[in-house]
Scaffold this motif. Structure first.
Motif, PDB file in Angstrom:
ATOM      1  N   ALA A 278       0.827  -1.212   0.000  1.00  0.00           N
ATOM      2  CA  ALA A 278       0.000   0.000   0.000  1.00  0.00           C
ATOM      3  C   ALA A 278       0.859   1.260   0.000  1.00  0.00           C
ATOM      4  N   ALA A 279       2.119   1.121   0.416  1.00  0.00           N
ATOM      5  CA  ALA A 279       2.992   2.296   0.524  1.00  0.00           C
ATOM      6  C   ALA A 279       3.129   3.020  -0.803  1.00  0.00           C
ATOM      7  N   ALA A 280       3.197   2.256  -1.906  1.00  0.00           N
ATOM      8  CA  ALA A 280       3.379   2.886  -3.218  1.00  0.00           C
ATOM      9  C   ALA A 280       2.233   3.834  -3.542  1.00  0.00           C
ATOM     10  N   SER A 281       0.988   3.371  -3.338  1.00  0.00           N
ATOM     11  CA  SER A 281      -0.140   4.236  -3.695  1.00  0.00           C
ATOM     12  C   SER A 281      -0.265   5.406  -2.718  1.00  0.00           C
ATOM     13  N   LEU A 282       0.101   5.190  -1.450  1.00  0.00           N
ATOM     14  CA  LEU A 282       0.082   6.313  -0.503  1.00  0.00           C
ATOM     15  C   LEU A 282       1.163   7.331  -0.870  1.00  0.00           C
ATOM     16  N   TYR A 283       2.289   6.804  -1.354  1.00  0.00           N
ATOM     17  CA  TYR A 283       3.412   7.668  -1.732  1.00  0.00           C
ATOM     18  C   TYR A 283       3.048   8.504  -2.967  1.00  0.00           C
ATOM     19  N   LEU A 284       2.442   7.854  -3.968  1.00  0.00           N
ATOM     20  CA  LEU A 284       2.114   8.555  -5.210  1.00  0.00           C
ATOM     21  C   LEU A 284       0.899   9.460  -5.052  1.00  0.00           C
ATOM     22  N   GLY A 285       0.030   9.140  -4.085  1.00  0.00           N
ATOM     23  CA  GLY A 285      -1.191   9.920  -3.919  1.00  0.00           C
ATOM     24  C   GLY A 285      -2.095   9.738  -5.128  1.00  0.00           C
ATOM     25  N   ASP A 286      -2.731  10.812  -5.561  1.00  0.00           N
ATOM     26  CA  ASP A 286      -3.665  10.715  -6.681  1.00  0.00           C
ATOM     27  C   ASP A 286      -2.972  10.794  -8.037  1.00  0.00           C
ATOM     28  N   ARG A 287      -1.697  11.198  -8.026  1.00  0.00           N
ATOM     29  CA  ARG A 287      -1.057  11.408  -9.322  1.00  0.00           C
ATOM     30  C   ARG A 287      -0.704  10.082  -9.995  1.00  0.00           C
ATOM     31  N   THR A 294       8.667   4.009 -12.448  1.00  0.00           N
ATOM     32  CA  THR A 294       8.072   2.733 -12.055  1.00  0.00           C
ATOM     33  C   THR A 294       7.461   2.890 -10.665  1.00  0.00           C
ATOM     34  N   VAL A 295       6.533   1.993 -10.348  1.00  0.00           N
ATOM     35  CA  VAL A 295       5.905   2.022  -9.018  1.00  0.00           C
ATOM     36  C   VAL A 295       6.994   1.786  -7.972  1.00  0.00           C
ATOM     37  N   PRO A 296       7.164   2.684  -6.989  1.00  0.00           N
ATOM     38  CA  PRO A 296       8.256   2.495  -6.030  1.00  0.00           C
ATOM     39  C   PRO A 296       8.029   1.265  -5.153  1.00  0.00           C
ATOM     40  N   ARG A 297       9.083   0.495  -4.956  1.00  0.00           N
ATOM     41  CA  ARG A 297       8.989  -0.670  -4.071  1.00  0.00           C
ATOM     42  C   ARG A 297       9.085  -0.192  -2.633  1.00  0.00           C
ATOM     43  N   PHE A 298       8.585  -1.019  -1.716  1.00  0.00           N
ATOM     44  CA  PHE A 298       8.555  -0.604  -0.312  1.00  0.00           C
ATOM     45  C   PHE A 298       9.955  -0.285   0.208  1.00  0.00           C
ATOM     46  N   VAL A 299      10.921  -1.159  -0.116  1.00  0.00           N
ATOM     47  CA  VAL A 299      12.283  -0.933   0.397  1.00  0.00           C
ATOM     48  C   VAL A 299      12.893   0.343  -0.179  1.00  0.00           C
ATOM     49  N   LYS A 304      14.603   5.937   0.820  1.00  0.00           N
ATOM     50  CA  LYS A 304      14.447   7.385   0.634  1.00  0.00           C
ATOM     51  C   LYS A 304      14.174   8.057   1.983  1.00  0.00           C
ATOM     52  N   ALA A 305      13.339   7.442   2.787  1.00  0.00           N
ATOM     53  CA  ALA A 305      13.022   8.014   4.111  1.00  0.00           C
ATOM     54  C   ALA A 305      14.294   8.112   4.949  1.00  0.00           C
ATOM     55  N   ASN A 307      17.175   8.586   3.864  1.00  0.00           N
ATOM     56  CA  ASN A 307      17.981   9.697   3.341  1.00  0.00           C
ATOM     57  C   ASN A 307      17.312  11.057   3.566  1.00  0.00           C
ATOM     58  N   GLY A 308      16.254  11.058   4.346  1.00  0.00           N
ATOM     59  CA  GLY A 308      15.643  12.324   4.734  1.00  0.00           C
ATOM     60  C   GLY A 308      14.527  12.815   3.824  1.00  0.00           C
ATOM     61  N   ASP A 309      14.082  11.980   2.871  1.00  0.00           N
ATOM     62  CA  ASP A 309      13.015  12.412   1.967  1.00  0.00           C
ATOM     63  C   ASP A 309      11.679  12.505   2.730  1.00  0.00           C
ATOM     64  N   ASN A 310      11.114  13.708   2.729  1.00  0.00           N
ATOM     65  CA  ASN A 310       9.909  13.963   3.527  1.00  0.00           C
ATOM     66  C   ASN A 310       8.690  13.186   3.066  1.00  0.00           C
ATOM     67  N   ARG A 311       8.521  13.124   1.739  1.00  0.00           N
ATOM     68  CA  ARG A 311       7.352  12.421   1.209  1.00  0.00           C
ATOM     69  C   ARG A 311       7.372  10.943   1.632  1.00  0.00           C
ATOM     70  N   SER A 312       8.566  10.340   1.595  1.00  0.00           N
ATOM     71  CA  SER A 312       8.697   8.932   1.994  1.00  0.00           C
ATOM     72  C   SER A 312       8.427   8.769   3.487  1.00  0.00           C
ATOM     73  N   ARG A 313       8.970   9.681   4.269  1.00  0.00           N
ATOM     74  CA  ARG A 313       8.726   9.610   5.718  1.00  0.00           C
ATOM     75  C   ARG A 313       7.244   9.745   6.030  1.00  0.00           C
ATOM     76  N   ARG A 314       6.617  10.694   5.360  1.00  0.00           N
ATOM     77  CA  ARG A 314       5.188  10.942   5.576  1.00  0.00           C
ATOM     78  C   ARG A 314       4.384   9.685   5.190  1.00  0.00           C
ATOM     79  N   THR A 315       4.791   9.038   4.097  1.00  0.00           N
ATOM     80  CA  THR A 315       4.119   7.802   3.661  1.00  0.00           C
ATOM     81  C   THR A 315       4.200   6.736   4.748  1.00  0.00           C
ATOM     82  N   LEU A 316       5.398   6.546   5.298  1.00  0.00           N
ATOM     83  CA  LEU A 316       5.579   5.498   6.306  1.00  0.00           C
ATOM     84  C   LEU A 316       4.834   5.857   7.594  1.00  0.00           C
TER      85      LEU A 316
END
Ligand code: ZN
Length: 398
Positions: A278-287, A294-299, A304-305, A307-316
Motif C-alpha cells: 500500500a505504501a506505493a499508492s500512498l506515496y504517489l497519492g492521486d497522481r 516505475t511504481v516504487p517498491r517498499f524498500v 528514501k526516508a 535519506n531524509g526524503d519527507n514524502r517517503s517519511r510521511r508515507t511510512l
C-alpha cells in the motif's frame, strides 16, 4: 468469540492441561534443544517426573536422544535432550503472491536446500513448479524418508487443511493442493501463511527466551497484503465450524468506508492502507506515474526516508497510523494484547512504530496497560512458516 473464550479457559489458564499435551513438550524441546529435563520442567511449570514420564517412551522409540555434555558454566556434566537424527525429513512449500519457496528441514535443525521461483499467475503452473522442486529434493535424498509436506498459502484454507479456498491477491479459488502433491504418498498439510508465520515466530521466541511457551499472541504479517495469525492457549486458532480457516482475515476488515478498491471485491480494506504494497499508492497519492517512472517498491521508499526524503517519511507515518488503527481493532476483537509484526513492513519499522503507537493509544486499547507490539522477522517466515507447519503437524501425531 465463545469458542476463543473456551479455548483460553481450557488451555491458557491451566498449565497442567498444557503439560498433558505431548506436542507442546516436543515443541519446547525442538525449539530449545539441547535442553535438560530440569529446564523443561521449569519452563512448562510442571514436575520433573511428568517430564520423565513423557520423555522416556520417546527416547526408547528413538525419537529423542539424551546425552551427557559438559556444562561449562557450572563446571559439571549434565544430561540434555534433543531430537535424534533418524534419517527422516520434511518439505515446506510457501506459495507467495510474488515469489514461492521450497525447502527442507529435519527435526534436528534448520532450513536446507531452499529453492525459490517467481509465482506463476496460474495455480496449476505454480503447482507444476512445486512438483519439479519436490521431485529434485526426493531424488537427492534416496536414503532418507520424507515424512510430511507443509504448504503455506496467502489466503483462506478449507476446514480440513487440504485446499486453498481463496487467495485474493492471486485470484486463485478452490486449489486442491493435497491432490496435486498426492504422488509422494505422504500427508500434506495446507495452512494460511500468517498462521504459519505465527507458528514460526512462536518457535523463535521460545528458543530465544527463558519463558515457557508463547501462550497468547497475535501475529500481523504485512507484505503484499495483510494476514493475521492467532495463537491462543499455545495453539493456532483457525476459527470453528463452517468458518474454520477464516479466522485472522483481518486484512479485509473495512477501516475506510468507501475507500480504495480491494482485490477481495470490497472497498477500504485494512491491507489497502497498512500493507507494504500500500505504501506505493500512498506515496504517489492521486497522481499517475510519470513517463519512465516505475511504481516504487517498499524498500525503496524506506531507503528514501532514511535519506531524509519527507514524502517517503510521511508515507511510512501514514502506514504506521493505519497499522495502529487496525491493530487496536484486532486487539479489541480478540482480547489478546501481545502483537508481533512480521513481513516486509518491518524494514520500515523505524518510521512506522511511533505513529502506530499513537494510533493504538487513541483507542480503548490505549486506556489499558500491558499491550505490546514488537517487530518480528521481515523475511524468513515465508519458508520457515511452511516448514513449521510440516514439523508441527507431525509432532502433533507422536
Ligand atoms: Zn479486501
Amino acid at each position: 468469540m465463545n469458542s476463543i473464550t473456551t479455548f483460553q479457559t481450557e488451555l491458557a489458564g491451566n498449565p497442567a492441561r498444557i503439560a498433558n499435551k505431548r506436542s507442546l513438550l516436543l515443541r519446547l524441546i525442538r525449539a530449545a534443544q539441547p535442553i535438560t529435563r530440569t529446564e523443561i520442567a521449569a519452563r512448562l511449570e510442571i514436575d520433573k517426573s511428568t517430564v520423565t514420564e513423557n520423555v522416556s517412551p520417546l527416547t526408547a522409540a528413538g525419537i529423542l536422544r539424551e546425552e551427557v555434555v559438559n556444562a561449562a558454566a557450572q563446571g559439571r556434566k549434565q544430561r540434555v535432550l534433543s531430537f535424534a537424527n533418524d534419517g527422516s525429513y520434511f518439505i515446506g512449500v510457501n506459495l507467495g503472491v510474488r515469489r514461492s519457496q521450497v525447502g527442507v528441514t529435519t527435526l534436528k535443525g534448520e532450513i536446507e536446500n531452499e529453492t525459490d521461483f517467481e509465482t506463476p499467475s496460474d495455480a496449476d503452473r505454480a503447482l507444476e513448479n512445486v512438483l519439479a522442486c519436490v521431485d529434485e529434493i526426493v531424488k537427492h535424498r534416496p536414503d532418507e524418508k520424507l515424512v510430511l509436506i507443509g504448504v503455506s498459502v496467502p489466503g483462506v484454507v478449507d476446514a480440513s487443511n487440504s485446499s486453498l479456498v481463496f487467495a485474493p491477491n492471486l485470484n486463485w479459488r478452490s486449489v486442491d493442493v493435497v491432490g496435486a502433491l498426492g504422488k509422494y504418498r505422504v500427508p500434506v498439510v495446507v495452512e494460511n501463511d500468517s498462521t504459519a508465520a505465527a507458528m514460526y515466530e512462536a518457535r523463535l521466541k521460545i528458543r530465544n527466551s527463558s519463558d515457557g511457551l508463547m501462550t497468547n499472541f497475535i501475529l500481523v504479517r504485512s507484505g503484499t497484503g495483510i494476514g493475521v495469525g492467532l495463537v491462543i492457549g499455545s495453539e493456532v486458532y483457525r476459527g470453528s465450524g463452517s468458518t474454520r480457516g477464516i479466522a485472522g482475515e483481518f486484512g479485509h476488515m473495512t477501516i475506510m468506508a468507501g475507500g480504495k478498491q480491494c482485490v477481495c471485491g470490497n472497498r477500504g480494506c485494512w491491507e489497502k492502507y497498512a500493507s507494504a504494497a500500500a505504501a506505493a499508492s500512498l506515496y504517489l497519492g492521486d497522481r499517475s506515474l510519470r513517463p519512465g517512472e516505475t511504481v516504487p517498491r517498499f524498500v525503496e521508499i524506506v531507503a528514501k526516508a532514511e535519506n531524509g526524503d519527507n514524502r517517503s517519511r510521511r508515507t511510512l507515518e501514514m502506514i504506521g497510523n493505519y497499522l495502529g488503527i487496525g491493530i487496536a481493532n484486532v486487539i479489541m476483537g480478540i482480547g489478546v494484547p501481545r502483537v508481533i509484526i512480521s513481513g516486509r513492513l518491518v524494514y520500515g519499522w523505524r518510521f512506522i512504530e511511533q505513529p502506530m503507537r499513537e494510533a493504538i493509544e487513541r483507542s480503548i486499547v490505549g486506556k489499558t496497560s500491558g499491550w505490546s507490539v514488537e517487530a518480528g522477522e521481515p523475511a524468513g517466515a515465508a519458508i520457515g512458516g511452511a516448514l513449521e507447519v510440516a514439523v508441527e503437524s507431525y509432532l502433533a501425531t507422536i
